[in-house]
Scaffold this motif. Sequence first.
Motif, PDB file in Angstrom:
ATOM      1  N   LYS A  54      -2.484  -3.308  -9.925  1.00 48.27           N
ATOM      2  CA  LYS A  54      -3.252  -4.293  -9.170  1.00 48.27           C
ATOM      3  C   LYS A  54      -4.226  -3.607  -8.211  1.00 48.27           C
ATOM      4  N   ILE A  55      -5.471  -4.094  -8.229  1.00 49.92           N
ATOM      5  CA  ILE A  55      -6.524  -3.588  -7.342  1.00 49.92           C
ATOM      6  C   ILE A  55      -7.103  -4.772  -6.588  1.00 49.92           C
ATOM      7  N   LEU A  56      -7.059  -4.715  -5.259  1.00 48.47           N
ATOM      8  CA  LEU A  56      -7.609  -5.774  -4.414  1.00 48.47           C
ATOM      9  C   LEU A  56      -8.870  -5.265  -3.747  1.00 48.47           C
ATOM     10  N   THR A  57     -10.002  -5.879  -4.068  1.00 48.98           N
ATOM     11  CA  THR A  57     -11.269  -5.516  -3.443  1.00 48.98           C
ATOM     12  C   THR A  57     -11.595  -6.542  -2.364  1.00 48.98           C
ATOM     13  N   ASP A  58     -11.550  -6.089  -1.124  1.00 49.25           N
ATOM     14  CA  ASP A  58     -11.775  -6.928   0.053  1.00 49.25           C
ATOM     15  C   ASP A  58     -10.675  -7.980   0.224  1.00 49.25           C
ATOM     16  N   ALA A  59     -10.618  -8.556   1.421  1.00 46.87           N
ATOM     17  CA  ALA A  59      -9.525  -9.475   1.743  1.00 46.87           C
ATOM     18  C   ALA A  59      -9.978 -10.645   2.595  1.00 46.87           C
ATOM     19  N   GLY A  60     -11.277 -10.949   2.546  1.00 48.77           N
ATOM     20  CA  GLY A  60     -11.762 -12.103   3.294  1.00 48.77           C
ATOM     21  C   GLY A  60     -11.684 -11.900   4.794  1.00 48.77           C
ATOM     22  N   PRO A  61     -11.960 -12.959   5.566  1.00 56.94           N
ATOM     23  CA  PRO A  61     -12.073 -12.829   7.023  1.00 56.94           C
ATOM     24  C   PRO A  61     -10.769 -12.933   7.795  1.00 56.94           C
ATOM     25  N   ASP A  62      -9.722 -13.526   7.179  1.00 56.86           N
ATOM     26  CA  ASP A  62      -8.535 -13.842   7.970  1.00 56.86           C
ATOM     27  C   ASP A  62      -7.304 -13.984   7.073  1.00 56.86           C
ATOM     28  N   GLY A  76       7.441 -13.178  -4.980  1.00 59.05           N
ATOM     29  CA  GLY A  76       8.133 -11.973  -4.547  1.00 59.05           C
ATOM     30  C   GLY A  76       7.394 -10.683  -4.807  1.00 59.05           C
ATOM     31  N   ASP A  77       6.274 -10.730  -5.491  1.00 60.82           N
ATOM     32  CA  ASP A  77       5.511  -9.515  -5.769  1.00 60.82           C
ATOM     33  C   ASP A  77       4.761  -9.114  -4.508  1.00 60.82           C
ATOM     34  N   ARG A  78       5.110  -7.984  -3.942  1.00 56.29           N
ATOM     35  CA  ARG A  78       4.540  -7.545  -2.669  1.00 56.29           C
ATOM     36  C   ARG A  78       3.991  -6.123  -2.754  1.00 56.29           C
ATOM     37  N   TYR A  79       3.533  -5.724  -3.951  1.00 57.29           N
ATOM     38  CA  TYR A  79       2.979  -4.373  -4.082  1.00 57.29           C
ATOM     39  C   TYR A  79       1.580  -4.447  -4.680  1.00 57.29           C
ATOM     40  N   ILE A  80       0.631  -3.774  -4.052  1.00 57.84           N
ATOM     41  CA  ILE A  80      -0.731  -3.648  -4.542  1.00 57.84           C
ATOM     42  C   ILE A  80      -1.052  -2.157  -4.630  1.00 57.84           C
ATOM     43  N   ASP A  81      -1.450  -1.726  -5.810  1.00 54.55           N
ATOM     44  CA  ASP A  81      -1.667  -0.291  -6.024  1.00 54.55           C
ATOM     45  C   ASP A  81      -2.829   0.242  -5.194  1.00 54.55           C
ATOM     46  N   ILE A  82      -3.961  -0.451  -5.258  1.00 54.32           N
ATOM     47  CA  ILE A  82      -5.157   0.006  -4.559  1.00 54.32           C
ATOM     48  C   ILE A  82      -5.791  -1.161  -3.813  1.00 54.32           C
ATOM     49  N   ALA A 107      -2.651   2.931  -1.787  1.00 54.20           N
ATOM     50  CA  ALA A 107      -3.729   3.559  -1.022  1.00 54.20           C
ATOM     51  C   ALA A 107      -4.772   2.492  -0.735  1.00 54.20           C
ATOM     52  N   ILE A 108      -5.593   2.739   0.274  1.00 53.09           N
ATOM     53  CA  ILE A 108      -6.730   1.866   0.577  1.00 53.09           C
ATOM     54  C   ILE A 108      -7.982   2.737   0.581  1.00 53.09           C
ATOM     55  N   LYS A 129      -3.509   0.419  12.225  1.00 53.69           N
ATOM     56  CA  LYS A 129      -2.372  -0.243  11.589  1.00 53.69           C
ATOM     57  C   LYS A 129      -2.077   0.383  10.229  1.00 53.69           C
ATOM     58  N   ILE A 130      -3.105   0.697   9.481  1.00 52.27           N
ATOM     59  CA  ILE A 130      -2.929   1.356   8.187  1.00 52.27           C
ATOM     60  C   ILE A 130      -2.242   2.706   8.381  1.00 52.27           C
ATOM     61  N   ALA A 131      -2.649   3.436   9.405  1.00 47.00           N
ATOM     62  CA  ALA A 131      -2.027   4.741   9.686  1.00 47.00           C
ATOM     63  C   ALA A 131      -0.563   4.582  10.053  1.00 47.00           C
ATOM     64  N   ARG A 132      -0.229   3.551  10.869  1.00 46.28           N
ATOM     65  CA  ARG A 132       1.172   3.335  11.251  1.00 46.28           C
ATOM     66  C   ARG A 132       2.037   3.030  10.031  1.00 46.28           C
ATOM     67  N   GLU A 133       1.474   2.344   9.054  1.00 49.08           N
ATOM     68  CA  GLU A 133       2.219   2.023   7.829  1.00 49.08           C
ATOM     69  C   GLU A 133       2.215   3.181   6.840  1.00 49.08           C
ATOM     70  N   ARG A 134       1.572   4.271   7.212  1.00 43.36           N
ATOM     71  CA  ARG A 134       1.502   5.481   6.388  1.00 43.36           C
ATOM     72  C   ARG A 134       0.880   5.215   5.017  1.00 43.36           C
ATOM     73  N   ILE A 135      -0.144   4.410   5.029  1.00 46.02           N
ATOM     74  CA  ILE A 135      -0.900   4.137   3.806  1.00 46.02           C
ATOM     75  C   ILE A 135      -2.084   5.094   3.767  1.00 46.02           C
ATOM     76  N   PRO A 136      -2.249   5.853   2.694  1.00 45.56           N
ATOM     77  CA  PRO A 136      -3.419   6.736   2.614  1.00 45.56           C
ATOM     78  C   PRO A 136      -4.719   5.924   2.686  1.00 45.56           C
ATOM     79  N   LEU A 137      -5.631   6.331   3.557  1.00 41.76           N
ATOM     80  CA  LEU A 137      -6.943   5.713   3.695  1.00 41.76           C
ATOM     81  C   LEU A 137      -7.953   6.744   3.212  1.00 41.76           C
TER      82      LEU A 137
END
Length: 287
Positions: A54-62, A76-82, A107-108, A129-137
């Motif tokens: 799964k690849i999510l491009t952008d996430a809207g305003p809110d 229950g699916d809570r994983y997005i690859d990119i 990763a983001i 917030k991304i850094a706190r969650e240890r998601i590669p940016l």
Amino acid sequence: MKPSTLIVALVLVVSDIFIWHAVVFGAPQNAYELDFLDVGQGDAELVQLPGGVKILTDAGPDASVARALERALPSGDRYIDIGIVTHTQKDHFGGYDALVGKYQFGAILFNGITDSEGVPSEWKLLREKIARERIPLIAVAAGDAVTHASSALRIISPSSEFIQSAELNDTGIVSRLETPSFRALFVADIGFTVEGFLWKKFDLTADILKIGHHGSKTSSGAEFLRAVSPKVAVVEAGVKNNYGHPAPATLARIASSTGAAIFRTDKDGTVRIVVRNSLLEVFKEKK
């Protein structure tokens, strides 16, 4: 792939929850699924590749993106690859605040801009917030790609010509999904200037086009549209938004330059495109 080999079937599904979920979740594992999510005045596109990547491009305003994702993904699916932030305007990245922590991300990707004039303060808070969650940016630019099996998401822009632009829309990540069956082009909020540079330099042909800048009158030039030559065009805009998106002139250019079937999240809700065996089917959430 020759564009003529793609069969386009437009299947319009009414906004009945049972029918919608039966269509959405009944697709076979070898299908490609593209959701242009109804997030109001903003962009959010979810691509699901065969095998579940799964690849999510952008996430809207809110936080409206969270509700849209819950409808688009199995329970229950809570994983997005990119995840991808095309550029640092809130109508493209604001919704990630509601997703980071609730969803796991592999990763983001972003365009490399951290702080500059015009960038909202919320972008710094989201990066923290991304850094706190240890998601590669990870910063990406023209020439980079995300590949999986026989599919590739190729980054076409920004290049050095535009990444330093004072106009944030010029810095947006433009990507093309390339598969054995079809191509889809995602153009963020680019306008005439970047469009002209790209269509003169690259092969932009695509079966599916995410219309730029919510259908603004300063995007989707006729030459660019003819270069892409889409069969389906999707405009992401909010109902009765304050900007007049999509502009009537832009809709007219799309119709006259491409003949594509046009769908709009402000009128159709979330638009889902399923591609299997070179058959492209379009479903809309609203009547």
